[in-house]
Design an enzyme around this catalytic site. Sequence first.
Site, short mmCIF file in Angstrom:
data_model
loop_
_atom_site.label_atom_id
_atom_site.label_comp_id
_atom_site.label_asym_id
_atom_site.label_seq_id
_atom_site.Cartn_x
_atom_site.Cartn_y
_atom_site.Cartn_z
NE ARG A 65 -2.46 -1.56 3.35
CZ ARG A 65 -1.89 -2.73 3.83
NH1 ARG A 65 -2.39 -3.83 3.09
NH2 ARG A 65 -1.31 -3.07 5.06
CD GLU A 102 1.15 -11.25 17.68
OE1 GLU A 102 0.46 -11.77 18.61
OE2 GLU A 102 0.53 -11.01 16.62
P1 AMP Z 1 4.89 -2.27 11.73
O1 AMP Z 1 6.16 -2.80 11.29
O2 AMP Z 1 4.34 -2.97 13.11
O3 AMP Z 1 4.94 -0.58 12.06
O4 AMP Z 1 3.61 -2.56 10.94
C1 AMP Z 1 3.57 -1.78 9.57
C2 AMP Z 1 3.01 -2.45 8.51
O5 AMP Z 1 2.09 -3.55 8.82
C3 AMP Z 1 2.72 -1.56 7.46
O6 AMP Z 1 3.35 -1.82 6.38
C4 AMP Z 1 1.09 -1.71 7.26
O7 AMP Z 1 0.39 -1.90 6.15
C5 AMP Z 1 0.75 -2.79 8.10
N1 AMP Z 1 -0.05 -2.79 9.14
C6 AMP Z 1 0.10 -2.81 10.49
N2 AMP Z 1 -1.13 -2.73 11.30
C7 AMP Z 1 -1.99 -2.37 10.33
C8 AMP Z 1 -3.35 -2.20 10.51
N3 AMP Z 1 -4.05 -2.16 11.73
N4 AMP Z 1 -4.14 -2.01 9.49
C9 AMP Z 1 -3.60 -1.93 8.00
N5 AMP Z 1 -2.08 -2.31 7.92
C10 AMP Z 1 -1.42 -2.52 8.97
#
Ligand code: AMP
Length: 177
Positions: A65, A102
């Site tokens: 995205r 996770e």
């Molecule tokens: P992080 O590495 O935990 O910051 O996760 C970020 C990535 O996971 C991004 O590329 C987001 O597109 C996806 N992501 C994480 N949580 C969500 C959510 N609640 N809704 C949509 N995409 C998410």
Amino acid sequence: MTATAFASKVKTIIRDVPDFPKKGIVFKDITPLLSDHAVFAEMIKHFAGHFRKAGVTKVLGIEARGFLLAAPIAMELGAGLVPVRKKGKLPYKSVSASYALEYGMDTLEMHADAVQPGEKVLIVDDVLATGGTAGAVCSMVEQLGGKVAGIAMLIELEFLNGREKLAGRDIYSLIKY
Ligand code: AMP
């Protein structure tokens, strides 16, 4: 429209999808926003406006995205576009960085010649959650000698404290939950 007024409007357009892709996750679905030309166009102007004076020459979009937001921001800033992809998708010599999920690890890659030493880079994605993804992208940019001029996120999930992992970075998120 001010950033605050615009953010409130965008909040009403983003769709919450509970229990996707698994139970307990509320997925932030940005597709209704992408399909509204006026709102999408204004959003790109907000992001570009924030980073216009940062001297950005490359905009990095994070699969998948992030690509959709990074491309119009790059056009608006007059900068090049660089895709950051999941491991094994890029055809040419690449650099990589791994980050913790996770359960287990994930690896992102970008082409080794996509950022030149000293170049100022803007990193773009739709959601900042734990900050692991953006942190890995920062480390790839810095492996190549680039400078992270900023991180642009449409949505920031503040309760996951992603900013702590990205301390010292200029993070601009339009909407916070
Ligand atoms: P992080 O590495 O935990 O910051 O996760 C970020 C990535 O996971 C991004 O590329 C987001 O597109 C996806 N992501 C994480 N949580 C969500 C959510 N609640 N809704 C949509 N995409 C998410």
